[in-house]
Scaffold this motif. Sequence first.
Motif, short mmCIF file in Angstrom:
data_model
loop_
_atom_site.label_atom_id
_atom_site.label_comp_id
_atom_site.label_asym_id
_atom_site.label_seq_id
_atom_site.Cartn_x
_atom_site.Cartn_y
_atom_site.Cartn_z
N GLY A 88 0.89 -1.14 -0.12
CA GLY A 88 -0.11 0.03 -0.13
C GLY A 88 0.86 1.25 -0.12
O GLY A 88 1.29 1.57 1.09
N PRO A 89 0.90 1.87 -1.10
CA PRO A 89 2.05 3.09 -1.29
C PRO A 89 1.19 4.16 -0.72
O PRO A 89 0.19 4.50 -0.49
CB PRO A 89 2.11 3.22 -2.56
CG PRO A 89 0.81 2.63 -3.43
CD PRO A 89 0.58 1.34 -2.37
N VAL A 90 2.17 5.21 -0.12
CA VAL A 90 1.78 6.51 0.33
C VAL A 90 1.96 7.45 -0.79
O VAL A 90 3.02 7.68 -1.37
CB VAL A 90 2.51 6.91 1.56
CG1 VAL A 90 2.24 8.10 1.89
CG2 VAL A 90 2.53 5.84 2.71
N VAL A 91 1.00 8.20 -1.31
CA VAL A 91 0.90 9.23 -2.32
C VAL A 91 0.78 10.50 -1.69
O VAL A 91 -0.01 10.93 -0.91
CB VAL A 91 -0.21 8.79 -3.40
CG1 VAL A 91 -0.22 9.91 -4.25
CG2 VAL A 91 -0.52 7.12 -3.72
N SER A 93 -1.28 14.11 1.40
CA SER A 93 -0.66 12.74 1.40
C SER A 93 -1.80 11.78 1.97
O SER A 93 -2.53 12.04 2.88
CB SER A 93 0.50 12.77 2.68
OG SER A 93 1.07 11.49 2.72
N PHE A 94 -1.90 10.78 1.11
CA PHE A 94 -2.76 9.79 1.17
C PHE A 94 -2.20 8.31 1.38
O PHE A 94 -1.27 8.02 0.53
CB PHE A 94 -3.61 9.70 0.10
CG PHE A 94 -4.91 8.94 -0.01
CD1 PHE A 94 -6.01 9.20 0.78
CD2 PHE A 94 -4.83 7.49 -0.42
CE1 PHE A 94 -7.10 8.12 1.09
CE2 PHE A 94 -5.79 6.72 -0.51
CZ PHE A 94 -7.16 7.35 0.18
N ASP A 95 -2.45 7.66 2.60
CA ASP A 95 -1.93 6.24 2.83
C ASP A 95 -3.17 5.20 2.45
O ASP A 95 -4.27 5.16 2.85
CB ASP A 95 -1.80 6.22 4.35
CG ASP A 95 -1.14 4.90 4.67
OD1 ASP A 95 -1.09 3.80 3.86
OD2 ASP A 95 -0.62 4.77 5.69
N LYS A 153 -4.29 2.30 4.57
CA LYS A 153 -5.31 2.73 5.45
C LYS A 153 -6.31 3.53 5.03
O LYS A 153 -7.41 3.87 5.75
CB LYS A 153 -4.87 3.62 6.63
CG LYS A 153 -3.59 2.87 7.31
CD LYS A 153 -2.74 3.51 8.54
CE LYS A 153 -1.75 3.17 9.18
NZ LYS A 153 -1.01 4.09 10.16
N SER A 154 -6.22 3.91 3.58
CA SER A 154 -7.37 4.61 3.13
C SER A 154 -7.76 6.06 3.75
O SER A 154 -8.82 6.33 4.06
CB SER A 154 -8.81 3.81 2.60
OG SER A 154 -8.49 2.75 2.01
N LYS A 155 -6.42 6.67 4.20
CA LYS A 155 -6.75 7.83 5.08
C LYS A 155 -5.60 8.93 4.47
O LYS A 155 -4.77 8.52 4.10
CB LYS A 155 -6.27 7.48 6.33
CG LYS A 155 -6.29 8.40 7.44
CD LYS A 155 -5.82 7.86 8.92
CE LYS A 155 -6.05 9.05 9.71
NZ LYS A 155 -5.66 8.49 11.25
#
Length: 282
Positions: A134-137, A155-157, A160-162
Motif C-alpha cells: 500500500g503505497p503512500v501518495v 498525503s494519502f495512505d 489505511k485509505s486515510k
Amino acid sequence: MAPPVYADLGKQARDVFGKGYHFGVLKLECKSKTATGVEITAGGNNALESGKVAGNLETKYKIKEHGLTFTEKWNTDNTLNTEVALEDKVAKGLKLVLNTTFAPQTGKKSGVLKSTYKTDGVSVNLDSTLDLGGPVVNGAGVASYKSWLVGYQMSFDTAKSKLTKNNFAVGFTNSDFILHTYANDGAEFGGSLYHKIKPELEGSVDLAWSAGSNTTRFGIGCKYALEKDAAIRAKVNNSSQIGLGYQQKVRDGITLTLSTLIDGKNFNQGGHKVGLALELEA
C-alpha cells in the motif's frame, strides 16, 4: 515563469533562520569535480554533546544531452541511496526521479517515484512510495497570479485509505519582499515574512501557532554581508534562544563558519552551544 514547488514556499525566510548555523557540531565538507564531470562530496560531523561521529559520501554525474542525472550516496549508518533523474525529455518542464535506499546490514529496501511538472503559472509534484502493501501518495500544487501564490499539499495512505496530510498556503512575492502563510491539517497556523532591506542586509520574521497545545512560536533573524567574502547572522526566538553566526571565505574554495546558541533564560547555568564548519571546494 513557473512558481516554486510547495516545499519551497517561504524558503527565503527559512534560509535566514537555518543557513550558516551549526550548533553543537564540528562539521567538515569537501567538494570536488573530476575531469570527466563527476561531482564528489565527502563530509563528516561530530556531535559535541554525544561525541557521535557521522560521515557521508556522495557522487553525482550528469549527462546533459540526455537530461539524466545519476546520484549515489553512502553514510556511516551503512545506508546506500541511488537516485536517477530525467528532466525535460519526456515533456518540457517535467522531471521524473527514481530514488532507492538499501541497508545491507538489515536488508531493508525502499523506493520512491517522484514527478514534478512546471509551466507558466503552475507547479505540480506527485510522489509515491514503492510499497506493494500500500503505497503512500504525496501530491502538491502551486498556482501563481501576478504576485500572489496559492498552494495545496496532501498525503494519502492507500493501505489505511486515510488522508494523512492536508495543508494550504498563500503567499505574496515581489523583488525584495516575500510573505508566506500556511495552515497544516487545520491544527497549525503560521507565516513568515522575508525582506531584503538593502543589498547587504536581509531580515525575516517567523510566527506559528499550534491549536492542539495552544502554543505560539515567534522568531526574528537577519543576515548582514560585511563584504563580498564575509557575513554575520543573528536570530532570536520567544524562548530567549539567541543564535549568532559568522561566515568567512578564507580564500577561493575555503569557507569557515562559526556559530553559537545562547540560552537567554539560563544564561548563568551554561548549556550554551557552539559550532564550527569548514567547507573545502576544488
